[in-house]
Scaffold this motif. Structure first.
Motif, PDB file in Angstrom:
ATOM      1  N   GLU A   1     -14.639  27.553   7.679  1.00 26.83           N
ATOM      2  CA  GLU A   1     -14.273  26.732   8.841  1.00 26.83           C
ATOM      3  C   GLU A   1     -13.548  27.521   9.932  1.00 26.83           C
ATOM      4  O   GLU A   1     -12.939  26.918  10.806  1.00 26.83           O
TER       5      GLU A   1
ATOM      6  N   ASN B   1     -18.373  23.879  13.211  1.00 30.66           N
ATOM      7  CA  ASN B   1     -17.965  23.353  11.909  1.00 30.66           C
ATOM      8  C   ASN B   1     -19.161  23.347  10.962  1.00 30.66           C
ATOM      9  O   ASN B   1     -20.263  22.960  11.358  1.00 30.66           O
TER      10      ASN B   1
ATOM     11  N   GLU C   1     -16.175  25.716   2.532  1.00 33.23           N
ATOM     12  CA  GLU C   1     -14.766  26.046   2.270  1.00 33.23           C
ATOM     13  C   GLU C   1     -13.920  25.104   3.128  1.00 33.23           C
ATOM     14  O   GLU C   1     -13.995  25.139   4.359  1.00 33.23           O
ATOM     15  N   ILE C   2     -13.157  24.268   2.478  1.00 35.41           N
ATOM     16  CA  ILE C   2     -12.295  23.333   3.219  1.00 35.41           C
ATOM     17  C   ILE C   2     -10.866  23.867   3.174  1.00 35.41           C
ATOM     18  O   ILE C   2     -10.268  23.967   2.096  1.00 35.41           O
TER      19      ILE C   2
ATOM     20  N   SER D   1      -6.872  23.654   4.293  1.00 37.45           N
ATOM     21  CA  SER D   1      -5.928  22.595   4.675  1.00 37.45           C
ATOM     22  C   SER D   1      -5.294  22.909   6.019  1.00 37.45           C
ATOM     23  O   SER D   1      -4.763  22.016   6.676  1.00 37.45           O
TER      24      SER D   1
ATOM     25  N   LYS E   1      -5.162  20.553   9.236  1.00 34.73           N
ATOM     26  CA  LYS E   1      -5.658  19.212   8.881  1.00 34.73           C
ATOM     27  C   LYS E   1      -4.513  18.449   8.237  1.00 34.73           C
ATOM     28  O   LYS E   1      -3.816  18.998   7.389  1.00 34.73           O
TER      29      LYS E   1
ATOM     30  N   VAL F   1      -8.417  15.918   5.701  1.00 37.79           N
ATOM     31  CA  VAL F   1      -8.933  16.531   4.477  1.00 37.79           C
ATOM     32  C   VAL F   1      -9.819  15.518   3.757  1.00 37.79           C
ATOM     33  O   VAL F   1     -10.941  15.820   3.343  1.00 37.79           O
TER      34      VAL F   1
ATOM     35  N   THR G   1     -13.063  15.097   5.540  1.00 35.57           N
ATOM     36  CA  THR G   1     -13.901  16.305   5.451  1.00 35.57           C
ATOM     37  C   THR G   1     -14.572  16.398   4.083  1.00 35.57           C
ATOM     38  O   THR G   1     -15.742  16.777   3.970  1.00 35.57           O
ATOM     39  N   VAL G   2     -13.840  16.046   3.035  1.00 30.57           N
ATOM     40  CA  VAL G   2     -14.427  16.094   1.686  1.00 30.57           C
ATOM     41  C   VAL G   2     -15.581  15.088   1.594  1.00 30.57           C
ATOM     42  O   VAL G   2     -16.695  15.423   1.149  1.00 30.57           O
TER      43      VAL G   2
ATOM     44  N   SER H   1     -18.520  16.223   3.649  1.00 28.93           N
ATOM     45  CA  SER H   1     -19.227  17.365   3.054  1.00 28.93           C
ATOM     46  C   SER H   1     -20.277  16.888   2.068  1.00 28.93           C
ATOM     47  O   SER H   1     -21.414  17.360   2.065  1.00 28.93           O
TER      48      SER H   1
ATOM     49  N   ALA I   1     -17.253  21.987  -2.792  1.00 30.06           N
ATOM     50  CA  ALA I   1     -16.294  22.529  -1.831  1.00 30.06           C
ATOM     51  C   ALA I   1     -15.356  23.500  -2.531  1.00 30.06           C
ATOM     52  O   ALA I   1     -15.043  23.335  -3.711  1.00 30.06           O
TER      53      ALA I   1
ATOM     54  N   PHE J   1     -11.626  24.746  -2.033  1.00 30.55           N
ATOM     55  CA  PHE J   1     -10.395  24.408  -1.293  1.00 30.55           C
ATOM     56  C   PHE J   1      -9.498  25.637  -1.168  1.00 30.55           C
ATOM     57  O   PHE J   1      -9.368  26.424  -2.098  1.00 30.55           O
TER      58      PHE J   1
END
Ligand code: SF4
Ligand code: SF4
Lengths: 179, 214
Positions: free
Chosen positions: A38, A43, A62-63, A65, A68, A73, A76-77, A80, A88, A90
């Protein structure tokens, strides 16, 4: 635990063009997945559909934090999964990336992100098959304890940079930067 | 202690540009220790405003405490009534308390940084970010919310480099230090005690504490 789709992920940390990602995906060997980060202006959620059309391997986001709060979060999860990612990874996210004068937001840490994602699985907002990995590093003491914590608490994998040694071999995804 | 630093004198003068009669207000507690609002700095500020009429200079013990400010301003009531502006060498809370107590225009001469631990003069360290949900009892008296630049409550993060912090490579990661302290104390089971995210609904600004009368 989700199905062990792959042990290796080719990592594109920052996306600046869809063409670059598509070209990189075309070179990914069979059995290896991709991990879209990200850090770029584009995005990963925005290009997931396009990439999915040509790339059939495991696709991870790849998320981070960083920047956010927990609401973002959460969305986004869920997004995704809805956009076709298989899972994902994290991470808290690089503190010094970007211009560096914006207020850094770290509302959740990776352990808290993990709990949030598990709750989303629990209430059916994301499928049970959605894979959850947490970025870690090789190390003893606090690092090893925290990695053990992630796996004990319900993470499918920890994710390490390529060729790192790990005591959790069968529960480790290896990340290699895109060539 | 509230740590402050001085604003640029030019900025202070700019905000007081149309005030002819002024009073300089120092703080003999925190700002005095920081050498931003003690008697020496009050004198310097009076010199800076030597082109105006300085009606009075005053050092208040805790200008943030409205009771003390009100008491001390009563002693200079006459000067106060004639003043166009007060120059506050205090923290932001002190400056606002002075404004509320006097009803006068106040010019803040300091910027407020953090609540700090004093090691010795000129060595001030931030150790608490006032999160409202203290976890020090599980982290060997080291606050990760403050000592970790990311405020990670369940660390270390993935950026740790050996024992060093990702952000400040000349410093150990606080979670490494927490681990070592807990290990020395035989309390390592606390290391992975899970800390929930802070419930910010309890921390919305402005926070208030109001005691119920018995
Ligand atoms: S955990 Fe840290 S920031 Fe929170 S109250 Fe305790 S010392 Fe302060
Ligand atoms: S290395 Fe440690 S102190 Fe530095 S940002 Fe990560 S958890 Fe925080």
């Amino acid at each position: 635990m989700g199905a062990p789709l792959t042990a290796r992920l080719v990592y594109i940390a920052s996306i600046e063009s869809i063409e670059f990602v598509a070209a990189s995906c075309a070179k990914v060997p069979a059995g290896t997945g991709i991990l879209l980060g990200e850090y770029g202006r584009i995005n990963p959620l925005a290009i997931a559909g396009d990439i999915r059309k040509s790339f059939t391997g495991p696709m991870f986001i790849e998320i981070i934090s960083k920047n956010k709060n927990r609401d973002l979060v959460d969305s986004t999860v869920v997004s995704s999964s809805a956009c076709g990612f298989d899972g994902a990874v994290f991470a808290s996210g690089l503190f010094n990336a970007g211009a560096g004068i914006a207020k850094p937001v770290y509302d959740l840490d990776p352990a808290q992100m993990l709990k949030l994602a598990l709750a989303l699985k629990g209430n059916g907002k994301i499928p049970a098959s959605f894979i959850i990995a947490i970025r870690s590093v090789t190390g003893e003491g606090p690092v090893a304890r925290r990695a053990r914590f992630y796996l004990d608490e319900g993470a499918d994998y920890i994710a390490l940079e390529t060729d790192a040694s790990t005591p959790f071999e069968r529960q480790t995804l290896l990340i290699e930067p895109v060539a | 202690m509230i740590v402050t630093h001085k604003k640029d004198p030019g900025i202070v003068k700019k905000y007081a540009s149309d005030a002819r009669k002024i009073i300089i207000v120092g703080c003999s507690e925190c700002a005095a220790v920081c050498r931003t609002g003690g008697s020496e700095q009050v004198k310097e500020m009076a010199e800076l405003f030597s082109d105006r009429e300085v009606l009075a200079t005053i050092s208040i013990e805790s200008p943030c405490d409205k009771r003390i400010s009100a008491r001390d301003f009563r002693r200079i009531a006459e000067e106060l009534s004639g003043a166009d502006a007060l120059i506050a060498l205090t923290c932001g809370t002190g400056a606002q308390a002075i404004a509320e107590v006097t009803g006068k225009r106040v010019v803040a001469a300091l910027d407020t940084d953090f609540a700090g631990m004093v090691e010795r003069l000129g060595r001030f360290y931030e150790r608490c970010s006032h999160c409202g949900e203290c976890i020090l009892n599980e982290t060997a008296m080291l606050c990760p919310v403050t000592l970790c630049p990311k405020g990670v409550r369940n660390g270390p993060c993935e950026g740790i480099k050996g024992t060093r912090c990702e952000v400040y490579e000349d410093r150990d990661c606080v979670w490494h230090t927490i681990y070592r302290r807990l290990e020395d104390r035989g309390e390592l089971d606390r290391f992975t005690a899970y800390h929930e995210p802070v419930d910010w609904s309890k921390c919305h600004s402005p926070r208030e504490v109001i005691w119920e009368r018995p």
